[in-house]
Design an enzyme around this catalytic site. Structure first.
Site, mmCIF file in Angstrom:
data_model
loop_
_atom_site.group_PDB
_atom_site.id
_atom_site.type_symbol
_atom_site.label_atom_id
_atom_site.label_comp_id
_atom_site.label_asym_id
_atom_site.label_seq_id
_atom_site.Cartn_x
_atom_site.Cartn_y
_atom_site.Cartn_z
ATOM 1 N N LYS B 80 21.407 35.487 -14.531
ATOM 2 C CA LYS B 80 22.242 36.446 -14.986
ATOM 3 C C LYS B 80 22.486 37.418 -13.908
ATOM 4 C CE LYS B 80 24.080 39.557 -18.558
ATOM 5 N NZ LYS B 80 23.847 39.907 -19.979
ATOM 6 N N SER B 163 27.399 39.392 -23.466
ATOM 7 C CA SER B 163 27.839 39.337 -21.949
ATOM 8 C C SER B 163 27.175 38.191 -21.087
ATOM 9 C CB SER B 163 27.460 40.753 -21.438
ATOM 10 O OG SER B 163 26.034 40.769 -21.441
ATOM 11 N N SER B 187 23.621 40.159 -26.518
ATOM 12 C CA SER B 187 24.379 39.480 -25.297
ATOM 13 C C SER B 187 23.590 38.219 -25.063
ATOM 14 C CB SER B 187 24.384 40.401 -24.160
ATOM 15 O OG SER B 187 25.498 41.527 -24.598
#
Ligand code: MG
Ligand code: ZN
Lengths: 486, 497, 95
Positions: B80, B163, B187
């Site tokens: 990420k 996210s 997320s």
């Protein structure tokens, strides 16, 4: 010590509170492992944490916590076993995180006291409101380039103790005495080097004025970052005068932060926006609350050195010194240590105090030396006192010998020997000198015998001169009296 | 052959590497090729195929020397873009960090690196992890490889959740065997639910936050995103561990999560919290939840009704606490030391220009909300109040765990929605996290396991929550759920998105 | 409670985000909506409840006072806009 400003409408007094920022004497920063050394090349003592790179996190320096507790104990203050780090949020170029990690609602140290030694020998207690730990910001330089300010983050994250006094101070002098005393305590504790030129101690000065006889606290102004005792005192004088004039001319003091400009001899408002100050303090979620144990505090308390107030007390009771002399000798740890070494085992403590305060300090001042740099060691000064005590030299010669010692660092006995300064105690030799003077001064002898006893001093001087000052003054006096009365 | 290698799990890839069936270089090349073919999904902000190849070659060399590092050695993963990676642009999905090249490696990505994992690139995400759909990324939205087979969204591009939407897409589209995510309010779990993958948020303090771009410090936690529960257990083992650089990292040994698997749920007490419902939640989610409870019951678990009375206050609490912390955490993006700078006539002008241009709307909104709730006069009413309610919410869990070992709940109140779906107000988007936020506030480990499909053919996850630091039990229960559900991730052809 | 334009402007300034006047009403409306929604927390009885700042139930860790970091100016300045002579630079500040 009252400090009154006489205005058109009456007498005013000044109310002062100080927030002193003292740098903790640590090798590394409060929340990072970079060095705190003064004077390094820009941005060389900066870690990624200090530069607030994304994702960087603070880790607390154990030594700094210990120093804050130690200082709290030295200020006879309450130590809070539970304290919390909070973020103070504001934007500035030299504040890389755009928040300062500080302590707000729950500081590590609560109420304490600093005892001021006033010039008249009395003392005055100044309340300490709190002491908290926080990080320093970096440094902005505005005059290096026409378009840019330069930012150096070497200081960013250096550990500070903010020591907040109650508004108990009433004059510029008191504020000066307070800062010096605080510095003295910090130096005794070795928690801060107190070096104001290097910024390891600086003060925010809160000033308000009020009519004598009233108790109200009027609006105060905060003069930011004043970095010497002299400037602290000057800024108070100037700011309090400004406020009195403002009130008296029908104006109103507004609460604001001001800047002291020593060159212009004025304080001026710092450029600030209308709603600039809302620090939005909240507990720092990157740091857990700091919980100490009473044992931890007790262990630190056990290592506390004797502090100036206690030492002064001891000098007065054990050595019979006056409050003033004792106060002067305990100002810093080194002076006390020096003085006690001079007194040694059983030397005349008052005489030793006089020599240290008058002769030694005078000589050191003239040469701009600290007591640690003294060319005359405490042991040597002690030897000099011994030479006086056993009548090897008299007090006048001692002064000459001391001057020599300051220049050469030689032992006093060596100087006395080399220069043949031994006191003349041989009655015959002194008598011969007296006889000589009497024989050569018929007029003065006549005056003396005519009742002018004051002229005896002149005779002493002549005899001492004839013996190059080496004659024992007691014997000279005694024998002169006998011979003149013959 | 190449295609097959992207169909593996971490566990099976490990076995294949150990057996010499293929090399890490081959495995990595297959995934890099898949990424290239699936660029239309926009799962990655930065691809690093050369670095990946070099890391894979190093892994193969270790293995050849009998010095393989463990289960993750040679396994290609997606990182990420919230993790700072040394020498590789790290943006947090924001314009303000565009071009930012960290000179350091986050602890979690370093742990993975040191375990031999091969990073394929930096996965897309909502800007500063603020979002539930990966629609707020400055680098464009990510597309979920799933398509609804029927219903109003049939055939439309769907969001991958957020996210960690780049990560969830990378896993579901088989662009990586594992991916790192971060979970502040859901997320990891919500995008896992939206993409038919496993997403696991460990106990707060289990993984170091050092080097992860901070959103809300008291909530942020890194975790694995994978295609199986076993893979999540393996990957978490490589990510986790005490880190003296993070003061909130818990000084605790990391258990062997994988070895805890395979023990079944017989005798396990599973709590079903009555309050995990939402207005307008599709009936099929409630039904799947019931189904999940039945599956566990069938395997010998005891199902217990529990109450978490403050559940409905979790989301509003979160939307005070997280923005407050974010407003302060994001204050460092000021144009001075790194990232975007938009000049101005004064320092203040420069700040304001930089942050207005550098931050997207959602980030600006949350920074302003956070600034407001911390400001003078509002601090007690909002921030302190929210922290007190947070205590209550955590207390609910503590009470519940006196009677049960794990909790079972839906992960999200809906399946993946269409990218062009309009949310008339921000709160409608926030409601995506209604079931994930409570465990975040309490710092508890939680996992989303793909459990079924909607009638329109979209995946749905179920969530398990366990007491703090009991991830072993969490994985055990998750594995039982996974086996009962028998969920099959389809193989999406490249270009389908 | 309704957020006025002035408050939004004040908040935006505190956060150092430029908000043009034409967006003030829209933002005020959005923030207002969120603040109105979180208002429901007032229903919760929190008398005597301690605020929770961290879920981590451990003592603040401390490190020894040793120089272990810094001396890495190149790394510190690597991403800076317009560094000069080892300094970061910003638009000139007039004090
Ligand atoms: Mg101050
Ligand atoms: Zn301060």
């Amino acid at each position: 010590m009252s400090y009154i400003i006489q205005g058109d409408t009456g007498d005013w007094e000044v109310v002062i509170g100080l927030e002193v920022h003292a740098q903790i004497s640590s090798a590394s920063k409060l929340f990072s492992g970079s060095s705190t050394e003064f004077g390094a090349e820009p941005n060389t003592q900066v870690s990624l944490v200090d530069a607030a790179m994304p994702g960087m996190l603070p880790v607390l320096n154990a030594f700094c916590v210990e120093q804050a507790v130690k200082t709290g104990l030295g200020l006879k203050a309450q130590i809070n076993l539970h304290s919390v780090f909070a973020r103070k949020n504001y934007f500035y170029a030299d504040l890389p995180q755009s928040y300062q990690i500080s302590q707000f609602e729950l500081p590590i140290v609560g109420k304490g006291v600093v005892v001021l030694d006033m010039p008249d020998g009395t003392t005055r207690d100044i309340g300490i409101e709190r002491l908290h730990m926080e990080q320093d910001a970096g440094k902005s330089m505005h005059d290096q380039d026409p378009r840019r300010s330069f930012i150096d983050l070497n200081r960013s994250g250096v550990a500070l103790m903010e020591i907040v006094s109650d508004p108990d101070l009433r004059s510029p002098e008191e504020a000066g005495i307070y800062v010096r005393k605080l510095r003295s305590i910090l130096r005794y504790l070795e928690t801060c080097d107190g070096n104001m030129e290097q910024g390891s101690m600086r003060a925010d000065v809160n000033v308000s004025v009020r009519k004598v006889g009233t108790d109200d606290l009027n609006t105060r102004c905060e003069i930011k970052n004043v970095n010497s005792v002299r400037f602290i005192m000057q800024s108070i004088e100037i700011e309090s005068q400004r406020q009195v004039e403002l009130w008296e001319s029908g104006g109103e003091v507004v609460q604001e932060t001001r800047l002291f400009d020593p060159a212009k001899g004025e304080t001026r408002s710092m450029r600030s926006k209308e709603f600039a100050h809302d620090y939005r303090y909240f507990p720092d979620p990157d740091l857990l609350p700091l919980n100490l144990t009473q044992d931890y505090v007790d262990d630190i308390a056990a290592t506390l050195p004797e502090l100036p107030d206690e030492k002064k007390e001891r000098y007065m009771s054990d050595f019979g010194l006056s409050a003033y002399d004792a106060g002067v000798l305990v100002v810093d740890r080194e002076t006390g240590t020096y003085y006690e070494a001079v007194v040694g085992k059983g030397r005349d403590a008052k005489l030793a105090a006089n020599w240290v305060i008058t002769n030694l300090f005078g000589a050191l001042n003239a040469k701009s030396l600290s007591i640690e740099e003294s060319p005359v060691s405490a042991d040597q000064l002690g030897q000099l006192l011994d030479l006086m005590a056993d009548d090897t030299i008299n007090g006048r010669i001692a002064k000459d010998v001391f001057e020599d010692m300051i220049e050469t660092s030689k032992d006093p006995a060596v100087i006395v020997e080399e220069k043949g300064l031994k006191q003349v105690t041989d009655t015959g030799a002194i008598e011969a000198a007296i006889d000589d003077v009497i024989a050569n001064s018929p007029d003065q002898v006549a005056q003396f015998r005519g009742g002018n006893e004051k002229i005896a001093g002149w005779f002493v001087g002549q005899v001492m001169k004839a013996t190059q000052g080496k004659a024992n003054p007691g014997m000279v006096n005694k024998l002169l009296k006998e011979k003149l009365s013959d | 052959m190449t295609n097959d290698l992207t169909h593996l799990t971490i566990a099976s890839a490990r076995d294949g590497l150990d057996a010499g069936d293929f090399s890490s270089v081959e495995l990595t090349a297959a995934h890099s090729a898949a990424i290239e073919k699936s660029r239309d999904l926009n799962a990655f902000i930065t691809e690093t195929p050369e670095l990946a190849q070099a890391a894979a070659a190093a892994s193969d060399a270790r293995r050849a020397n009998g010095a393989a590092l463990g289960a993750m050695d040679g396994i290609p993963i997606a990182m990420k873009d919230l993790f700072c990676t040394e020498g590789v642009q790290s943006t947090a999905g924001s314009h303000i960090l565009e071009g930012f090249v960290p000179q350091y490696e986050s602890t979690v990505s370093r742990n993975l690196k040191e375990a031999g994992a091969v990073t394929l690139g930096k996965a897309n995400m909502d800007e500063f992890a603020m979002g539930s759909a990966t629609l707020t990324s400055y680098f464009g939205n990510t597309i979920n490889p799933w398509k609804a087979s029927s219903g109003p969204n049939a055939g439309k591009d769907l969001v991958p959740g957020g996210s960690s939407g780049g990560s969830s897409t990378a896993i579901s589209a088989r662009l990586a065997l594992g991916a790192t995510g971060t979970d502040t309010g859901g997320s990891i779990r919500q995008p896992a639910s939206f993409t038919g993958t496993v997403g696991m948020k460990p106990t707060y303090g289990r993984c170091s936050r050092w080097g992860i771009v901070a959103f809300a410090s008291s909530l942020d936690q890194a975790g694995p995103m994978t295609r199986t529960v076993r893979d999540a257990a393996i990957m978490l083992g490589a990510m986790a561990g005490h880190d003296p650089m993070d003061s909130t990292s818990t000084p605790m040994d990391v258990p062997d999560f994988e070895s805890g698997l395979g023990k079944g749920v017989k005798g396990l007490r599973v709590g079903v919290p009555a309050e995990y419902t939402a207005d307008g939640m599709p009936e099929e989610i409630t039904a799947l939840w019931q189904q999940g409870a039945d599956w566990l019951k069938d395997q010998g678990a005891e199902i217990v009704e529990v109450s978490l009375p403050h559940t409905k206050y979790a989301l509003p609490t979160y939307y005070i606490v997280a923005p407050a912390e974010a407003s302060s955490n994001l204050a460092r993006y000021d144009g001075v030391r790194y990232g975007l700078r938009v000049d101005g006539d004064s320092l203040d002008e420069m700040y304001m220009n930089t942050r207005a241009e550098g931050f997207g709307d959602e980030v600006q909104r949350r920074v302003m909300i956070g600034t407001y709730v911390l400001s003078a006069g509002y601090y007690d009413a909002y921030y302190v109040k929210a922290q007190k309610v947070r205590t209550r919410i955590a207390g609910d869990f503590t009470s519940a765990f006196e009677n049960v070992d794990v909790l079972l709940a839906p992960t999200a109140p809906s399946p993946a929605f269409a990218i062009d779906e309009k949310f008339d107000d921000p709160i409608a988007m926030y409601l995506n996290d209604i079931f994930t936020v409570p465990a975040s506030l309490a710092g508890l480990p939680a996992i989303s396991v793909p459990a079924g499909l909607t009638s329109d053919g979209l995946p749905l996850g179920l969530q398990l929550i366990s007491p703090a630091f009991d991830e072993v039990t969490l994985f055990r229960a998750a594995e039982a759920l996974e086996q009962a559900a028998g969920f099959e991730l389809p193989i999406f052809g490249p270009g389908e998105g | 409670m309704a957020l006025d334009r002035e408050t939004v402007q004040r908040i935006a300034y505190l956060a150092r985000i430029r908000v043009n006047d034409d967006r003030l009403d829209q933002i005020a409306g959005e923030l207002d909506g969120i603040l109105g929604w979180v208002e429901q927390l007032s229903e919760v009885d929190t008398d005597g409840v301690a605020p929770m700042t961290s879920v981590a139930d451990v003592l603040a860790p401390m490190r020894a006072d040793a120089i272990t970091d810094g001396d890495c100016r190149d790394k510190v300045l690597a991403n800076a806009t317009e560094p000069m002579e080892g300094f970061f630079t910003v638009p000139k500040v007039v004090e």
